[in-house]
Scaffold this motif. Structure first.
Motif, mmCIF file in Angstrom:
data_model
loop_
_atom_site.group_PDB
_atom_site.id
_atom_site.type_symbol
_atom_site.label_atom_id
_atom_site.label_comp_id
_atom_site.label_asym_id
_atom_site.label_seq_id
_atom_site.Cartn_x
_atom_site.Cartn_y
_atom_site.Cartn_z
ATOM 1 N N ILE A 40 0.868 -1.170 0.000
ATOM 2 C CA ILE A 40 0.000 0.000 0.000
ATOM 3 C C ILE A 40 0.905 1.220 0.000
ATOM 4 C CG2 ILE A 40 -1.756 1.294 1.273
ATOM 5 C CD1 ILE A 40 -2.513 -1.479 2.559
ATOM 6 N N THR A 41 0.815 2.020 -1.042
ATOM 7 C CA THR A 41 1.654 3.205 -1.193
ATOM 8 C C THR A 41 0.766 4.436 -1.128
ATOM 9 O OG1 THR A 41 3.180 1.980 -2.590
ATOM 10 C CG2 THR A 41 3.295 4.357 -2.718
ATOM 11 N N GLY A 42 1.143 5.385 -0.290
ATOM 12 C CA GLY A 42 0.384 6.614 -0.118
ATOM 13 C C GLY A 42 0.603 7.606 -1.244
ATOM 14 N N ASP A 43 0.258 8.850 -0.965
ATOM 15 C CA ASP A 43 0.391 9.946 -1.930
ATOM 16 C C ASP A 43 1.778 10.583 -1.811
ATOM 17 O OD1 ASP A 43 -2.298 9.501 -2.519
ATOM 18 O OD2 ASP A 43 -2.991 11.086 -1.167
ATOM 19 N N HIS A 44 2.256 11.116 -2.927
ATOM 20 C CA HIS A 44 3.526 11.864 -2.969
ATOM 21 C C HIS A 44 4.718 11.012 -2.533
ATOM 22 C CE1 HIS A 44 1.142 15.420 -3.734
ATOM 23 N NE2 HIS A 44 0.396 15.093 -2.685
ATOM 24 N N VAL A 45 4.759 9.774 -3.011
ATOM 25 C CA VAL A 45 5.867 8.865 -2.707
ATOM 26 C C VAL A 45 6.844 8.878 -3.878
ATOM 27 C CG1 VAL A 45 6.506 6.447 -2.355
ATOM 28 C CG2 VAL A 45 4.510 7.398 -1.182
#
Length: 140
Positions: A40-45
């Motif tokens: 699970i990757t968030g925003d602005h990575v």
């Protein structure tokens, strides 16, 4: 797979079978990255080149049978929270959570979790400094 808008996937990135992957908005998966099914990757990575993220590993809890016959150990998903930067050639071990605002230095082997806004590096990984301290020093 769930994918936000404005996502950049580098050439030769590998996603296992593509199931159970979440990529947030304005994020990037680096060139030659290897990403597991359970991430699970968030925003602005931001992710550099040649990053490897493990989603599983061999079980080795028993000594009465060979490790090759013990199967795979199940881990929770790797979670990369918002506003994270992962440097080139980093290795993220299975089950890790990278907290909001963290920087993972190039070549790091991430073996444990750290607080939000950490700067982490080394093999094994260690806390180099906190971004919160940097901000506080600027404001003094």
């Amino acid at each position: 797979m769930t994918c936000g808008k404005n996502v950049n996937i580098g050439t030769n990135a590998h996603f296992g079978n593509g199931k159970h992957i979440v990529i947030g908005f304005n994020s990037g998966i680096g060139i030659n990255a290897k990403v597991p099914n359970n991430i699970i990757t968030g925003d602005h990575v931001m992710m550099g080149k040649n990053v490897t993220i493990f989603g599983s590993n061999y079980a080795f809890d028993r000594i009465d049978i060979p490790m090759t016959k013990q199967g795979m150990k199940v881990y929770p998903p790797v979670v990369i929270e918002d506003d994270v930067w992962i440097g080139n050639n980093s290795i993220i071990l299975a089950g890790r959570t990278i907290k909001k605002g963290t920087i993972i230095a190039a070549g790091t082997v991430l073996t444990k979790d750290f607080p939000e806004y950490s700067v982490v590096g080394g093999n094994p990984s260690k806390l180099l400094k906190s971004r919160l301290d940097i901000v506080q020093q600027k404001n003094e």
